[in-house]
Design a protein around this motif. Structure first.
Motif, short mmCIF file in Angstrom:
data_model
loop_
_atom_site.label_atom_id
_atom_site.label_comp_id
_atom_site.label_asym_id
_atom_site.label_seq_id
_atom_site.Cartn_x
_atom_site.Cartn_y
_atom_site.Cartn_z
N LEU A 1 7.64 11.31 -0.95
CA LEU A 1 8.80 11.05 -0.11
C LEU A 1 8.49 11.36 1.35
CD1 LEU A 1 11.75 10.29 0.25
CD2 LEU A 1 12.37 12.65 -0.34
N LYS A 2 7.85 12.49 1.59
CA LYS A 2 7.47 12.86 2.95
C LYS A 2 6.52 11.85 3.55
CE LYS A 2 5.55 16.72 5.61
NZ LYS A 2 4.98 18.10 5.54
N ALA A 3 5.53 11.44 2.75
CA ALA A 3 4.55 10.46 3.23
C ALA A 3 5.19 9.10 3.48
CB ALA A 3 3.41 10.33 2.22
N PHE A 4 6.14 8.73 2.60
CA PHE A 4 6.80 7.43 2.74
C PHE A 4 7.63 7.38 4.02
CE2 PHE A 4 10.52 4.70 1.92
CZ PHE A 4 9.87 3.49 1.73
N LYS A 5 8.39 8.45 4.28
CA LYS A 5 9.19 8.50 5.50
C LYS A 5 8.29 8.41 6.74
CE LYS A 5 13.19 11.08 3.77
NZ LYS A 5 13.97 12.34 3.88
N ALA A 6 7.16 9.10 6.69
CA ALA A 6 6.23 9.05 7.82
C ALA A 6 5.67 7.64 7.99
CB ALA A 6 5.10 10.04 7.60
N SER A 7 5.38 6.96 6.88
CA SER A 7 4.85 5.59 6.94
C SER A 7 5.87 4.64 7.55
CB SER A 7 4.46 5.12 5.54
OG SER A 7 3.41 5.90 5.02
N VAL A 8 7.14 4.81 7.17
CA VAL A 8 8.19 3.94 7.71
C VAL A 8 8.31 4.12 9.22
CG1 VAL A 8 10.68 3.51 7.72
CG2 VAL A 8 9.49 3.83 5.55
N VAL A 9 8.22 5.37 9.67
CA VAL A 9 8.26 5.65 11.11
C VAL A 9 7.12 4.93 11.82
CG1 VAL A 9 8.00 7.44 12.87
CG2 VAL A 9 9.47 7.84 10.88
N THR B 1 0.81 -1.22 0.00
CA THR B 1 0.00 0.00 0.00
C THR B 1 0.84 1.27 0.00
OG1 THR B 1 -0.14 -0.21 2.41
CG2 THR B 1 -2.00 -1.04 1.11
N ILE B 2 2.05 1.20 0.58
CA ILE B 2 2.89 2.40 0.60
C ILE B 2 3.91 2.41 -0.53
CG2 ILE B 2 2.64 2.56 3.10
CD1 ILE B 2 5.58 1.73 3.33
#
Length: 220
Positions: free
Chosen positions: A42-50, A7-8
C-alpha cells in the motif's frame, strides 16, 4: 478510464485476491506476514501513484490557476442574477397580494352595502360580481434548454448578528453568556482536544477512556 501500469498492479492483485482466516498460531503468523505485505505494498502503491502524477502536476496546477478566476466570476454572476430575480419576484408577489387584498376589501364593502340596502328596501339583493384577482408569478418558467423553478429550503442562522457569518465561533459557554437558549447538545464536541488530553493521561468528566488494540509495524 485511465489505466495504471501493470508493473505496479501485479503484486497488488495477488494480495487482494487472498482470503485470510486466523484460527491457529500457524495461521496467525501467516496473517501477520500477509498484513506486513499489504502495508508494504500500500505504501509503495501510493508512492508510485504520486510519481505517475508528477509529470502532469505543473499542467494540472496551471489549468486550475487559470480557470479559478473565471469560475469565481461565473459563480458571482450566478449569485447576483439569482438574487436579482428572487428580489423582483418577492416584490411582485407582495404587490399582487396587496392589490388582491384591496380588491377583496372593496368587493366585501360592496356586498355589505348591497345587503343592507336590500334589507332596508325589501328588494332582492343585486348580484355583486367579484373582482378578477391578479395571479402571483409562476413558480416554474421554461427558457431555452431549461426549466427554472423557485424552491424553498429550510436554512438556519444564529439569532442576532454577532455569529451569523461564522456560527462555528459560538460555543455553549458564550451562548449562555449572551442569553441564547441553544441546547447544549447542539454544540460539537472538540474531539481533537479530548484526544490530546486522553493521550497525555488526563481524564474528562463524561468521557470514557478505554484501550483498543491495533498492530503497529516498522521495518527491521
Amino acid at each position: 478510464m485511465t489505466s495504471l501500469p501493470a508493473t505496479i498492479l501485479n503484486s497488488i492483485k495477488s494480495l487482494v485476491g487472498l482470503s485470510i482466516s486466523v484460527t491457529s498460531p500457524e495461521t496467525e503468523l501467516k496473517a501477520r506476514e500477509y498484513l506486513a505485505s499489504v502495508r508494504k505494498e500500500l505504501k509503495a502503491f501510493k508512492a508510485s501513484v504520486v510519481e505517475i502524477k508528477k509529470p502532469f502536476k505543473k499542467e494540472i496546477d496551471d489549468i486550475d490557476a487559470a480557470s479559478k478566476p473565471w469560475i469565481e466570476q461565473l459563480q458571482k454572476k450566478d449569485e447576483e442574477t439569482e438574487r436579482a430575480i428572487l428580489a423582483y419576484l418577492r416584490k411582485v408577489r407582495e404587490e399582487t397580494e396587496k392589490a388582491n387584498a384591496k380588491a377583496l376589501e372593496k368587493f366585501e364593502k360592496k356586498v355589505d352595502k348591497a345587503a343592507a340596502k336590500s334589507i332596508e328596501t325589501g328588494a332582492p339583493m343585486p348580484l355583486v360580481i367579484p373582482p378578477s384577482l391578479a395571479s402571483a408569478p409562476a413558480k416554474t418558467v421554461s427558457i431555452e434548454g431549461a426549466k427554472q423553478t423557485v424552491v424553498k429550503h429550510k436554512k438556519w442562522r444564529v439569532s442576532g448578528n454577532q455569529f451569523q457569518n461564522d456560527p462555528s465561533l459560538l460555543n455553549s459557554a458564550v451562548a449562555h453568556e449572551l442569553g441564547l437558549p441553544i441546547p447544549a447538545q447542539y454544540f460539537t464536541l472538540d474531539t481533537a482536544t479530548v484526544g490530546k488530553v486522553v493521550r497525555a493521561g488526563g481524564t474528562i468528566p463524561g468521557i470514557e477512556i478505554y484501550e483498543e488494540e491495533s498492530l503497529s509495524q516498522r521495518a527491521i
